[in-house]
Design an enzyme around this catalytic site. Structure first.
Site, PDB file in Angstrom:
ATOM      1  N   GLU A  63      55.261  53.767   2.149  1.00 59.68           N
ATOM      2  CA  GLU A  63      56.342  52.180   3.149  1.00 59.68           C
ATOM      3  C   GLU A  63      57.341  51.974   1.574  1.00 59.68           C
ATOM      4  OE1 GLU A  63      52.934  49.661   4.836  1.00 59.68           O
ATOM      5  OE2 GLU A  63      53.500  49.610   2.098  1.00 59.68           O
ATOM      6  N   ASP A  84      44.624  33.722  30.998  1.00 62.88           N
ATOM      7  CA  ASP A  84      45.372  31.837  30.704  1.00 62.88           C
ATOM      8  C   ASP A  84      45.389  30.769  29.393  1.00 62.88           C
ATOM      9  OD1 ASP A  84      44.729  31.844  33.509  1.00 62.88           O
ATOM     10  OD2 ASP A  84      43.007  30.528  33.636  1.00 62.88           O
ATOM     11  N   HIS A 102      54.159  53.150  15.661  1.00 63.37           N
ATOM     12  CA  HIS A 102      52.671  53.049  16.485  1.00 63.37           C
ATOM     13  C   HIS A 102      53.131  52.125  17.253  1.00 63.37           C
ATOM     14  CE1 HIS A 102      48.621  53.605  16.593  1.00 63.37           C
ATOM     15  NE2 HIS A 102      48.709  52.369  16.419  1.00 63.37           N
TER      16      HIS A 102
HETATM   17  C1  HEM Z   1      47.441  48.684  17.683  1.00 67.43           C
HETATM   18  C2  HEM Z   1      46.591  50.375  13.524  1.00 67.43           C
HETATM   19  C3  HEM Z   1      44.469  54.030  15.550  1.00 67.43           C
HETATM   20  C4  HEM Z   1      45.935  52.670  19.964  1.00 67.43           C
HETATM   21  C5  HEM Z   1      47.632  48.590  16.902  1.00 67.43           C
HETATM   22  C6  HEM Z   1      48.402  47.365  15.200  1.00 67.43           C
HETATM   23  C7  HEM Z   1      47.653  48.385  14.346  1.00 67.43           C
HETATM   24  C8  HEM Z   1      47.262  49.614  14.242  1.00 67.43           C
HETATM   25  C9  HEM Z   1      47.741  47.122  13.027  1.00 67.43           C
HETATM   26  C10 HEM Z   1      48.979  46.451  15.470  1.00 67.43           C
HETATM   27  C11 HEM Z   1      47.841  45.267  16.488  1.00 67.43           C
HETATM   28  C12 HEM Z   1      47.728  45.300  17.728  1.00 67.43           C
HETATM   29  O1  HEM Z   1      49.077  45.197  18.723  1.00 67.43           O
HETATM   30  O2  HEM Z   1      46.729  44.709  18.491  1.00 67.43           O
HETATM   31  C13 HEM Z   1      45.831  51.781  13.774  1.00 67.43           C
HETATM   32  C14 HEM Z   1      45.683  52.149  12.711  1.00 67.43           C
HETATM   33  C15 HEM Z   1      44.687  53.553  13.336  1.00 67.43           C
HETATM   34  C16 HEM Z   1      44.956  53.073  14.302  1.00 67.43           C
HETATM   35  C17 HEM Z   1      45.597  52.008  10.769  1.00 67.43           C
HETATM   36  C18 HEM Z   1      44.248  54.279  12.545  1.00 67.43           C
HETATM   37  C19 HEM Z   1      43.361  54.711  11.628  1.00 67.43           C
HETATM   38  C20 HEM Z   1      45.184  53.967  17.606  1.00 67.43           C
HETATM   39  C21 HEM Z   1      44.686  55.147  17.880  1.00 67.43           C
HETATM   40  C22 HEM Z   1      45.378  54.736  19.134  1.00 67.43           C
HETATM   41  C23 HEM Z   1      46.010  53.553  18.360  1.00 67.43           C
HETATM   42  C24 HEM Z   1      43.869  56.648  17.724  1.00 67.43           C
HETATM   43  C25 HEM Z   1      45.349  55.400  19.944  1.00 67.43           C
HETATM   44  C26 HEM Z   1      45.384  56.602  20.660  1.00 67.43           C
HETATM   45  C27 HEM Z   1      46.662  51.388  19.699  1.00 67.43           C
HETATM   46  C28 HEM Z   1      47.295  50.809  20.965  1.00 67.43           C
HETATM   47  C29 HEM Z   1      47.674  49.436  20.221  1.00 67.43           C
HETATM   48  C30 HEM Z   1      47.475  49.622  18.911  1.00 67.43           C
HETATM   49  C31 HEM Z   1      47.511  50.793  22.610  1.00 67.43           C
HETATM   50  C32 HEM Z   1      48.209  48.211  21.363  1.00 67.43           C
HETATM   51  C33 HEM Z   1      49.519  48.448  21.601  1.00 67.43           C
HETATM   52  C34 HEM Z   1      49.856  47.598  21.634  1.00 67.43           C
HETATM   53  O3  HEM Z   1      49.720  47.063  22.768  1.00 67.43           O
HETATM   54  O4  HEM Z   1      51.311  46.556  21.586  1.00 67.43           O
HETATM   55  N1  HEM Z   1      46.740  49.765  15.831  1.00 67.43           N
HETATM   56  N2  HEM Z   1      45.538  51.782  14.909  1.00 67.43           N
HETATM   57  N3  HEM Z   1      45.170  53.318  17.242  1.00 67.43           N
HETATM   58  N4  HEM Z   1      47.194  51.171  18.258  1.00 67.43           N
HETATM   59 FE1  HEM Z   1      46.523  51.278  16.431  1.00 67.43          FE
END
Ligand code: HEM
Length: 456
Positions: free
Chosen positions: A263, A213, A324
């Site tokens: 970067e 909500d 990502h």
């Molecule tokens: C989102 C960093 C590892 C899956 C994010 C975000 C950042 C980030 C900055 C954006 C914040 C957000 O949307 O909540 C990182 C870093 C990682 C890492 C630095 C490793 C050191 C992983 C791994 C997975 C993953 C291993 C899965 C295999 C996701 C998913 C989202 C996300 C599903 C949300 C995407 C969305 O719904 O828009 N991550 N992440 N991340 N990350 Fe990662």
């Protein structure tokens, strides 16, 4: 009526009309699954049992004296919001397939877990997700881990106390194989960040009506069915009322210095100057450091971190398909893949991760993310994300490259980036950015119901 895990309507957990089965489910579910628990300070203990009776008694003791239910957690959050009182610490337990065996469950029994990935364990899945060979993992993870115990709180004191108590109760026959310490980091706006300096943890599948909500939802619906994270607990007294969740744990080291060099070099290569330079990093992550989605805006800024967006109409000229957050959640399809991320950063920083100081002031090792996520299926969620999306240079369109943050495997495809936000002109093809995140070890666990743990 058994709880309908596929119901699309978010759970009104404190409604007076909640049915008995759903109540029982919440009273027997561990916290931190349906809703993130505060874990600003976190201790993660990896244990091996070696004696059925003592292992069982140890877990039963923790469950009966130190763990609260999901419902208790939700009540605490509600009471805290209305200024009534502070919550209690989080204690969570996950058991690996080897752990179930060591607690006396037969091979046959362990087959009751529907998830083949869990039944394999992480070491056997190295080839599938292009992880480093097990011999290169940190020593603790090379061993056979039976259980993980998570202790989290807003303050360090309660974590220390509980950690001492739990380690004090560890039976002679058991071993503490290793420990990780997590510690939250925040930017000046107060948002949680990861070591590259970007806001993290914003986009989550939400299961509870009060959380749903509060979210704007013109473009993106954050409500997900319970099946995204819950499955019946096969060994609980009543699997139709007692649920658990598959937990993936991965220690991911971040080479912050290298990422910051990348970067900088990408900004130079694309000729980005002044206020446009942060767009280089945003193209790798899909959001700016302050969390602003790149598909929505060419520059950071503008209020609370938005999650109400999709990539519809973005042909990669705003946010690259490889970014990502786009790789791991394309948003127009594959909703069922999204898992509940519950990680925490580890490692001490002497610099300020949210400022603009140059790469040479940044750490190149010993810091990173204790990646944790709850899944209804490790095969269809975590592993699918890692293997079929992040590690796949041809997802979502051919030759888009690996996920520049978490992609693993050879990066031989050349890629292009949009030169101007929203314009079709692309850079000359260039080598993909180097891998700066290294998996140091991990395991797959099942977070069982409290009913199971109390009955051990
Ligand atoms: C989102 C960093 C590892 C899956 C994010 C975000 C950042 C980030 C900055 C954006 C914040 C957000 O949307 O909540 C990182 C870093 C990682 C890492 C630095 C490793 C050191 C992983 C791994 C997975 C993953 C291993 C899965 C295999 C996701 C998913 C989202 C996300 C599903 C949300 C995407 C969305 O719904 O828009 N991550 N992440 N991340 N990350 Fe990662």
């Amino acid at each position: 009526m058994p709880v309908d895990l596929h119901n699309e309507r978010p759970l009104a957990w404190d409604s007076a009309t909640l049915d008995a089965d759903t109540k029982a489910m919440l009273d027997n579910l561990q916290p931190n699954i349906l809703r993130a628990h505060v874990r600003e300070h976190l201790s993660v203990l990896f244990v091996r049992f070696n004696d059925v009776a003592e292992g069982r008694a140890f877990l039963r003791g923790i469950a009966t004296t130190k763990m609260k239910s999901a419902r208790r957690h939700l009540e605490e959050v509600r009471d805290f919001a209305t200024g009534r009182r502070r919550g209690t610490p989080y204690v969570g337990i996950g058991i690996s397939k080897a752990g179930y065996r060591d607690l006396g469950h037969s091979v046959e029994d362990v087959r009751k877990f529907g998830d083949p990935v869990f039944r394999d364990g992480m070491k056997r899945r190295v080839g599938v997700v292009a992880d480093p060979p097990v011999e290169q993992w940190e020593r603790a993870y090379q061993r056979e881990i039976h259980a993980v115990i998570l202790i989290g709180d807003a303050d360090p004191g309660p974590v220390e106390r509980l950690r001492e108590e739990i380690l004090g109760d560890l039976p002679e026959s058991a071993r503490l194989l290793g420990e990780e310490r997590g510690q939250g980091m925040r930017n000046p706006a107060g948002d949680g960040i990861e070591h590259f300096g970007y806001v993290d943890g914003r986009s989550q599948p939400l299961f509870l009506k009060d959380e749903v909500d509060r979210e704007p939802k013109k473009h993106w619906d954050p409500a997900f069915p319970l099946a995204s994270v819950l499955v019946p607990d096969p060994f609980a007294p009543n699997p139709l009322r007692h649920h658990g969740s598959y937990l993936v744990f991965r220690k991911l080291e971040q080479n912050v210095r290298a990422f910051k060099e990348i970067e900088r070099d990408l900004a130079d290569a694309l000729g980005l100057a002044g206020a446009d330079r942060p767009r280089a990093g945003a193209m790798l992550v899909g959001r700016f450091k302050d969390g602003t989605p790149l598909t929505v805006k060419p520059k950071a800024g503008g209020g609370p971190v938005s999650n109400d967006f999709t990539f519809d109409g973005d042909d990669g000229s705003r946010c690259p398909f490889s970014g990502h957050v786009r790789k791991t959640n394309p948003r127009s399809f594959g909703r069922e893949v999204l898992m509940a991320r519950r990680g925490q950063t580890y490692g001490e920083r002497t610099d300020d991760p949210s400022d603009d100081s140059p790469p040479e002031n940044r750490p190149s090792a010993e810091v990173g993310l204790l990646f944790m996520a709850f899944n209804g299926s490790l095969l269809d969620q975590f592993e699918f994300t890692q293997q079929t999306w992040a590690d796949n240079p041809d997802f979502e369109v051919p030759a888009t490259g690996h996920d520049p943050v978490i992609g693993q495997g050879d990066r031989d495809v050349k890629v292009t980036f949009p030169k101007v936000w929203g314009e079709p002109e692309q850079s000359v093809p260039q080598t993909q950015v180097a891998q700066t995140v290294t998996m140091k070890g991990g395991e797959y666990f099942f977070a069982p119901s409290l009913a199971y743990l109390r009955n051990l």
